[in-house]
Structure formats: C-alpha cells, structure tokens
Enzyme design. Structure first.
Site, PDB file in Angstrom:
ATOM      1  N   GLY A  67       0.818  -1.203   0.000  1.00 55.32           N
ATOM      2  CA  GLY A  67       0.000   0.000   0.000  1.00 55.32           C
ATOM      3  C   GLY A  67       0.854   1.256   0.000  1.00 55.32           C
ATOM      4  N   GLU A  86      10.043   4.014   7.460  1.00 53.54           N
ATOM      5  CA  GLU A  86      10.035   2.550   7.559  1.00 53.54           C
ATOM      6  C   GLU A  86      10.797   2.108   8.810  1.00 53.54           C
ATOM      7  OE1 GLU A  86       8.729  -0.282   6.018  1.00 53.54           O
ATOM      8  OE2 GLU A  86       9.856  -1.178   7.679  1.00 53.54           O
ATOM      9  N   GLY A 160       6.307  -6.689   3.334  1.00 55.20           N
ATOM     10  CA  GLY A 160       6.108  -8.123   3.141  1.00 55.20           C
ATOM     11  C   GLY A 160       6.700  -8.655   1.855  1.00 55.20           C
ATOM     12  N   ASN A 164       7.923 -12.682   1.397  1.00 53.18           N
ATOM     13  CA  ASN A 164       6.826 -13.563   0.982  1.00 53.18           C
ATOM     14  C   ASN A 164       7.224 -14.454  -0.184  1.00 53.18           C
ATOM     15  OD1 ASN A 164       6.325 -12.095  -1.432  1.00 53.18           O
ATOM     16  ND2 ASN A 164       4.948 -10.694  -0.358  1.00 53.18           N
ATOM     17  N   GLU A 404      -2.299 -23.837  -1.047  1.00 56.53           N
ATOM     18  CA  GLU A 404      -1.043 -23.651  -1.787  1.00 56.53           C
ATOM     19  C   GLU A 404      -0.179 -24.884  -1.558  1.00 56.53           C
ATOM     20  OE1 GLU A 404       0.833 -20.077  -0.310  1.00 56.53           O
ATOM     21  OE2 GLU A 404       2.763 -21.070  -0.233  1.00 56.53           O
ATOM     22  N   HIS A 489      -0.973 -13.814   6.615  1.00 52.68           N
ATOM     23  CA  HIS A 489      -1.845 -12.920   5.853  1.00 52.68           C
ATOM     24  C   HIS A 489      -2.767 -12.091   6.753  1.00 52.68           C
ATOM     25  CE1 HIS A 489      -1.654 -16.112   2.374  1.00 52.68           C
ATOM     26  NE2 HIS A 489      -0.516 -15.466   2.499  1.00 52.68           N
ATOM     27  N   ASN A 527      -4.130 -15.585  -1.769  1.00 54.16           N
ATOM     28  CA  ASN A 527      -3.045 -14.799  -1.187  1.00 54.16           C
ATOM     29  C   ASN A 527      -3.322 -13.310  -1.447  1.00 54.16           C
ATOM     30  OD1 ASN A 527      -2.349 -17.397  -2.501  1.00 54.16           O
ATOM     31  ND2 ASN A 527      -0.578 -17.228  -1.184  1.00 54.16           N
TER      32      ASN A 527
HETATM   33  P1  FAE Z   1       3.332  -4.672   4.624  1.00 56.06           P
HETATM   34  O1  FAE Z   1       3.839  -5.237   3.357  1.00 56.06           O
HETATM   35  O2  FAE Z   1       3.345  -5.530   5.839  1.00 56.06           O
HETATM   36  O3  FAE Z   1       4.169  -3.333   4.902  1.00 56.06           O
HETATM   37  C1  FAE Z   1       4.046  -2.602   6.093  1.00 56.06           C
HETATM   38  C2  FAE Z   1       5.372  -1.927   6.396  1.00 56.06           C
HETATM   39  O4  FAE Z   1       5.192  -0.971   7.430  1.00 56.06           O
HETATM   40  C3  FAE Z   1       6.456  -2.887   6.876  1.00 56.06           C
HETATM   41  O5  FAE Z   1       7.617  -2.702   6.124  1.00 56.06           O
HETATM   42  C4  FAE Z   1       6.663  -2.497   8.342  1.00 56.06           C
HETATM   43  O6  FAE Z   1       7.980  -2.696   8.800  1.00 56.06           O
HETATM   44  C5  FAE Z   1       6.288  -1.021   8.329  1.00 56.06           C
HETATM   45  N1  FAE Z   1       5.834  -0.506   9.623  1.00 56.06           N
HETATM   46  C6  FAE Z   1       4.991  -1.087  10.494  1.00 56.06           C
HETATM   47  N2  FAE Z   1       4.774  -0.293  11.569  1.00 56.06           N
HETATM   48  C7  FAE Z   1       5.530   0.853  11.352  1.00 56.06           C
HETATM   49  C8  FAE Z   1       5.731   2.050  12.099  1.00 56.06           C
HETATM   50  N3  FAE Z   1       5.118   2.261  13.267  1.00 56.06           N
HETATM   51  N4  FAE Z   1       6.575   2.970  11.595  1.00 56.06           N
HETATM   52  C9  FAE Z   1       7.197   2.767  10.408  1.00 56.06           C
HETATM   53  N5  FAE Z   1       7.035   1.641   9.667  1.00 56.06           N
HETATM   54  C10 FAE Z   1       6.192   0.701  10.125  1.00 56.06           C
HETATM   55  O7  FAE Z   1       1.845  -4.135   4.478  1.00 56.06           O
HETATM   56  N6  FAE Z   1       0.983 -12.611   0.204  1.00 56.06           N
HETATM   57  C11 FAE Z   1       0.720 -12.979  -1.068  1.00 56.06           C
HETATM   58  O8  FAE Z   1      -0.148 -12.388  -1.714  1.00 56.06           O
HETATM   59  N7  FAE Z   1       1.442 -13.996  -1.651  1.00 56.06           N
HETATM   60  C12 FAE Z   1       2.391 -14.707  -0.984  1.00 56.06           C
HETATM   61  O9  FAE Z   1       3.031 -15.606  -1.541  1.00 56.06           O
HETATM   62  C13 FAE Z   1       2.640 -14.357   0.385  1.00 56.06           C
HETATM   63  N8  FAE Z   1       3.549 -15.046   1.119  1.00 56.06           N
HETATM   64  C14 FAE Z   1       3.848 -14.606   2.383  1.00 56.06           C
HETATM   65  C15 FAE Z   1       4.866 -15.249   3.103  1.00 56.06           C
HETATM   66  C16 FAE Z   1       5.263 -14.761   4.334  1.00 56.06           C
HETATM   67  C17 FAE Z   1       6.341 -15.471   5.105  1.00 56.06           C
HETATM   68  C18 FAE Z   1       4.642 -13.601   4.873  1.00 56.06           C
HETATM   69  C19 FAE Z   1       5.061 -13.040   6.200  1.00 56.06           C
HETATM   70  C20 FAE Z   1       3.627 -12.962   4.170  1.00 56.06           C
HETATM   71  C21 FAE Z   1       3.220 -13.461   2.926  1.00 56.06           C
HETATM   72  N9  FAE Z   1       2.232 -12.830   2.197  1.00 56.06           N
HETATM   73  C22 FAE Z   1       1.929 -13.253   0.921  1.00 56.06           C
HETATM   74  C23 FAE Z   1       1.468 -11.688   2.743  1.00 56.06           C
HETATM   75  C24 FAE Z   1       1.882 -10.339   2.146  1.00 56.06           C
HETATM   76  O10 FAE Z   1       3.289 -10.198   2.178  1.00 56.06           O
HETATM   77  C25 FAE Z   1       1.180  -9.228   2.921  1.00 56.06           C
HETATM   78  O11 FAE Z   1      -0.213  -9.422   2.767  1.00 56.06           O
HETATM   79  C26 FAE Z   1       1.557  -7.832   2.425  1.00 56.06           C
HETATM   80  O12 FAE Z   1       2.935  -7.619   2.547  1.00 56.06           O
HETATM   81  C27 FAE Z   1       0.795  -6.767   3.197  1.00 56.06           C
HETATM   82  O13 FAE Z   1       1.006  -5.537   2.545  1.00 56.06           O
HETATM   83  P2  FAE Z   1       0.774  -4.173   3.282  1.00 56.06           P
HETATM   84  O14 FAE Z   1       1.029  -3.073   2.333  1.00 56.06           O
HETATM   85  O15 FAE Z   1      -0.537  -4.218   3.970  1.00 56.06           O
END
Ligand code: FAE
Length: 548
Positions: A67, A86, A160, A164, A404, A489, A527
């Site tokens: 996002g 970040e 993520g 991921n 998956e 997720h 996913n």
């Molecule tokens: P996200 O990508 O989590 O980004 C949020 C960011 O905000 C992070 O970098 C944090 O460090 C940062 N943050 C948090 N709090 C603060 C703060 N207070 N101040 C500054 N920075 C902050 O959010 N999804 C798929 O669709 N396909 C896959 O194959 C898949 N595999 C996955 C495997 C693993 C091991 C994991 C953990 C997740 C997986 N996911 C997968 C889920 C996916 O990565 C996740 O839904 C997204 O990354 C969420 O995106 P957002 O933009 O919500």
C-alpha cells in the site's frame, strides 16, 4: 545523520546521506506496466535517507509495503513530495558473506526482527525442535506474538515483499463481492487488478519446464494427488523472475529460489517492491525513504496538517533519537497490524479522538492453516525444491479452502507434502488498547482456527483416503498435525467503508488515510498482496483526483 547498514553485528557500517538509484532509469506509470525484472540482487541500489528533525513534507507515508509503495509512486508522479518512514532496515547492503539475506536452512542475525531465537513456521522435524539461538537484530521477518496467534510480517524497505513467496493471485471474480462488498468489481477487474499485476511484474511458470524440472517435483506430486482426488489444481502466478529461475537451474547465475531463500529474504530472482514500485517511486526524485524509523504518534498540528513523531532505531532496536516532523497528509501503510495498532492507540489515548469505533475491528487471518502429509515411498517430493510455490488446490466453493502446494526445501528427501491453506474462516478479532500494559491487544482465539482446519480437511482427508496416506505429525511439534497458531496474511483492522470512507479516508479527519491490508476485512480467498496493491491503486487515484 547516518543510518546503519545490515552489515550485522561486527559487520560493515555504512554512512548514507541520500539514496542513489542504481539504474538511473525513470519508470513512469506506463513504463512500470512494462517492467522487466533486474537479474541481480538489490545490492547496488542505495535507498536510505534520514529525515531531519523538524522537517515538513506534503505527504508522509508510514510503511513501505504494497500500500505504501503504490501511494508513494502515484503521489510522486502527481508532483507531490513524499517522505516514506520505515521501521525496518534498508536491505541494500550485503553482509560479510556477500549476501543481503540469509537462507532458510541457516537463519542468522538477519532472519528475525529483534528475537534471540528463531521462530520457524515449520519448527520441528521428525519431532525434534529446529529453532536456534540468534543475535538480537532488526532482522527481516517479524514473528509478532499475540494471545492465540503469531503474525508473520516483513520488516524493511519493501515490507512483506521482502519475505513472501511472491504468489500473486487475483481472486476469482465471483468471490470478490464477499471480499470488498463496497467496491465496484467491474472497475477492479478491468482497471486496477491489471494495473497492479503489471506494476508488480506478475508472471507464470513455463508449464513445459515445470513438467520436467527436478525443482518442482514436489508440486507435480501435489498436482497428481489433487487430480486423483478430483480437485482442480491451478497454476498460480508469481512475481519471481521465471527466466532467472531457469538460469539458476542451469547454474549460469547465482541461485536464490533454488538456494533455499524465501522467508528470510531473497537475494536475486524475486521482484520485491524494491525492484518495482519503490524503484519507480525513487526514480521520480520526489520520494525519500527513512529506514529504521518507527512512527509512534500522529496528531493534529495547530496550524493545519499533522505532527508525526518517530523514533530512529539502531540495529539492536534501541532508540538513537526521536524526531518530530509535520505533514499535510499522512498515509497509514504500516500493514494490517501496524496500522491497526497505531490507530487504536492514537484514538484511545486521545491523540486522534475522532477516529470512529470501527477502528480496530474486523481483523482476520485469511483463514491460514498449515499442514503436512506423509507420502508413500514411491511418491518422493524431492531433495531439490524451489522455494517459490507455483500451484494450488482449489476447493473454495465446495469446501471453503484454497491450498497452496508449498515447498519444504530441507535439502534432503522428506516424502512430505506441505500446504498453506487459505480458508473461509469467518471469525474476526478486534484490537483494543490496554491501558494497564500500554499495549494493543488482539482478541483472536486459537480455538477459532478449528473452522479453518475443518475446511482444509475437506481437501486433505480425501487425498489421504485416495492415496492411503496420513498426516505428518512431526513438523509443528510432537504428535501435532496442524499449525493453527500462525498467519502470514493479516487483514483488516481499519476496514474500507467502515473505519474509512469508500476510498480509505479515515472518518473524523481530513488528510489522514489508510492504504494497506488493514482496509480488507479479514479474508481475500487467495493470497492477498495483489488485492492490497489493486485496492491501493484504486484509492490513490481517487484521492489524487479529489483531495488536492
Ligand atoms: P506490509 O507489506 O506488511 O508493509 C508494512 C510496512 O510498514 C512494513 O515494512 C513495516 O515494517 C512497516 N511498519 C509497520 N509499523 C511501522 C511504524 N510504526 N513505523 C514505520 N514503519 C512501520 O503491508 N501474500 C501474497 O499475496 N502472496 C504470498 O506468496 C505471500 N507469502 C507470504 C509469506 C510470508 C512469510 C509472509 C510473512 C507474508 C506473505 N504474504 C503473501 C502476505 C503479504 O506479504 C502481505 O499481505 C503484504 O505484505 C501486506 O502488505 P501491506 O502493504 O498491507
């Protein structure tokens, strides 16, 4: 002001003042759609700046995941200056082994966010625990514990996308109404899903290679067994560079997916956000990113706009300094958990008291359930396994589960089939502020996973019956079949059209937005990151057009 590289304890410490964009190429919106993956690691691209205390910015984005990256790019292309904040590291500098990230079989200081012991999702083998001690460090994978559930999240520039599996799945159109009921599905499927898929660089494995390579024997076993039990096996797109993976196979490039790299980062072939949206955002010249900066507070500024407080961290997680900046607009993109925790605390401690009662509600685990099956001796899954999944078993309509076919890249033959299922678990939890502990709690109950297990069993009981096989009980503990204590997720907590308007504007404040997985109420049926990206593309377009 300097930040510290991921050279590790005793490793190199670099001083960085401004980001440098390695390729110098400027990707606009159209060029992003035609993105082709770089073939090298993220090394060579320096991202980080360090925002000055007292700075003012037009737009401040909290978090650099899907996002946040979409918001930063599109705002910058519209001429808006953006500061991205970040809490995790830049992940742009190799450690002493020449690699930015470690692999799954030998997790080191880079693996986990501020833990002294690993917390592997598959934490046993043959009943023996496999977690190990590690130095406390701002590693790339956070296993954040709440009562009843551990939520895995990426930490660092790219969120993520760093950790991921890259599975990039657009939900079936007929399921969309249940995922985001207030969103026009025609617009999503005609405009925003295609835009997101293009921007992320999504592609499919070459079926001919899939059918012959040793690296996907585990998935072919999964397909054969799904077929024999009458379940559709579907190929699942991914953001991994499939041509690069073929070259890994022939040994002409450094290995990454074929070298057990995934949940602690991927050094070469995966098109993380660092190689797509974030690269394009930085190339506009309008975006700065400050890694190892954690936002702690957002409140109204006396003369309009917002005051944002943040702590700058060192690689042990200590606060080096605290900063105060101001911003005209603030985008919460800290991920479902990060955004929800911040907003609930800010509302309930009186900093943003006008946030409504929907903030903190409707959080779900996307129904995640993990399980292993023991195959017959004539069905080996292979000592060689690519870490990138490329197929799944679809029983969503009949049984509420999409499984998956996951790799178990142990480097030896295990005869195990591993699955991460997404199930239609309807339970939703709530984040609440706990004044006693000064923490945000999550009301998830472990027993709720039983619904997900029942749905996953709709697939695996039948496969076991057909194959004459049994569940593995040695991968998640001793005599423990299901991993019912985690999610990869997290979704929800500041849901679209409830905590926000129908485009992510937080109710109660002008100029505050949610633009990440917190908007989606708990389940995407597949996913989630393509849906998070597509929704962000939709919302930011509306915000740029209407909010000045
Ligand atoms: P996200 O990508 O989590 O980004 C949020 C960011 O905000 C992070 O970098 C944090 O460090 C940062 N943050 C948090 N709090 C603060 C703060 N207070 N101040 C500054 N920075 C902050 O959010 N999804 C798929 O669709 N396909 C896959 O194959 C898949 N595999 C996955 C495997 C693993 C091991 C994991 C953990 C997740 C997986 N996911 C997968 C889920 C996916 O990565 C996740 O839904 C997204 O990354 C969420 O995106 P957002 O933009 O919500």
């Amino acid at each position: 002001m300097t930040t510290t590289s991921n050279g590790g304890p005793g490793g190199p410490r670099l001083s960085r003042r401004r980001f440098l964009v390695g390729t110098g190429s400027v990707l606009g919106a159209a060029a992003l759609g035609g993105f082709s993956a770089p073939r090298a690691a993220a090394a060579g691209t320096r991202y980080s700046t360090s925002i000055s205390n007292g700075a003012h910015t037009q737009a401040l984005v909290i978090g650099t995941g899907y996002g946040g990256s979409v918001a930063a790019l599109r705002l910058a292309q519209a001429g808006v200056g953006v500061e991205m904040i970040e809490m995790g590291m830049a992940w742009d500098t190799p450690g002493s082994d020449g690699k930015i990230f470690c692999d799954m079989t030998s997790p080191d200081y880079r693996s986990y966010w501020l833990r002294t012991q690993t917390k592997c999702p598959v934490n046993h083998f043959l009943g023996f625990p496999i977690d190990r001690s590690i130095p406390k460090y701002t590693g790339v994978l956070d296993a954040e514990d709440f009562a009843g559930i551990t939520v895995y999240q990426g930490r660092g520039i790219g969120g993520g996308s760093l950790v991921n599996g890259g599975m990039a799945v657009t939900p079936q159109r007929e399921n969309f109404g249940a995922i985001l009921p207030s969103v026009n599905a025609d617009e999503m499927y005609n405009v925003y899903y295609p835009r997101a898929n293009a921007g992320l660089g999504v592609g499919l494995v070459d079926p001919t290679w899939f059918n012959t390579t040793d690296w996907y024997q585990f998935a072919r076993v999964g397909r054969k067994q799904a077929d024999r039990s009458g379940f559709p096996f579907v190929f699942v797109p991914d953001v991994y560079d499939w041509d690069y993976m073929k070259q890994e196979d022939t040994g002409t490039v450094p290995r990454s997916a074929l070298a057990q790299e995934v949940i602690y980062g991927n050094n070469y072939g995966k098109k993380s956000l660092q190689k797509t949206y974030i690269r394009a955002a930085l190339a506009t010249g309008k975006v700065n990113i400050s890694p190892l900066h954690k936002v702690t507070s957002v409140s109204l500024a006396p003369n309009g706009g917002y005051v944002v407080l943040m702590d700058q961290l060192d690689t042990s997680g200590n606060v080096i300094t605290s900063k105060m900046v101001t911003a005209d607009k603030v985008f919460f993109a800290a991920g479902s958990v990060g955004t929800s925790k911040l907003l609930v605390r800010l509302r309930d401690t009186g900093e943003l008291p006008n946030l409504n009662g929907q903030v903190g509600q409707n959080w779900g685990d996307n129904g995640n359930i993990m399980v292993g099956r023991a195959n017959q001796i004539w069905d080996p899954t292979g000592a060689k396994q690519s870490t990138i999944p490329c197929g799944g078993i679809d029983n969503w309509v009949a049984g509420g589960a999409f499984a998956e076919v996951a790799p178990l890249p142990a480097g030896l033959e295990t005869w195990a089939s591993l699955y991460l299922s997404i199930t239609n678990n309807q339970h939703r939890a709530q984040f609440t502020w706990n004044a006693g502990t000064q923490q945000v709690d999550l009301s998830w109950q472990r027993a709720w996973k039983q619904h997900g297990i029942t749905m996953a069993k709709s697939i695996f009981d039948r496969i076991n019956h057909t194959e004459g096989t049994i569940y593995r009980t040695d991968l998640f503990g001793v005599h423990k079949t299901w991993n019912d204590t985690l999610t990869y997720h997290p979704l929800g907590g500041a849901v679209l059209n409830k905590a926000t308007d129908n485009y992510g504007r937080l109710v109660g404040y002008r100029g505050l937005y949610v633009i990440d997985g917190a908007l989606i109420p708990g389940n995407t049926s597949v996913n989630p990151f393509v849906t998070i990206t597509a929704l962000a593309e939709r919302n930011i377009e509306n915000i740029i057009a209407n909010d000045g």
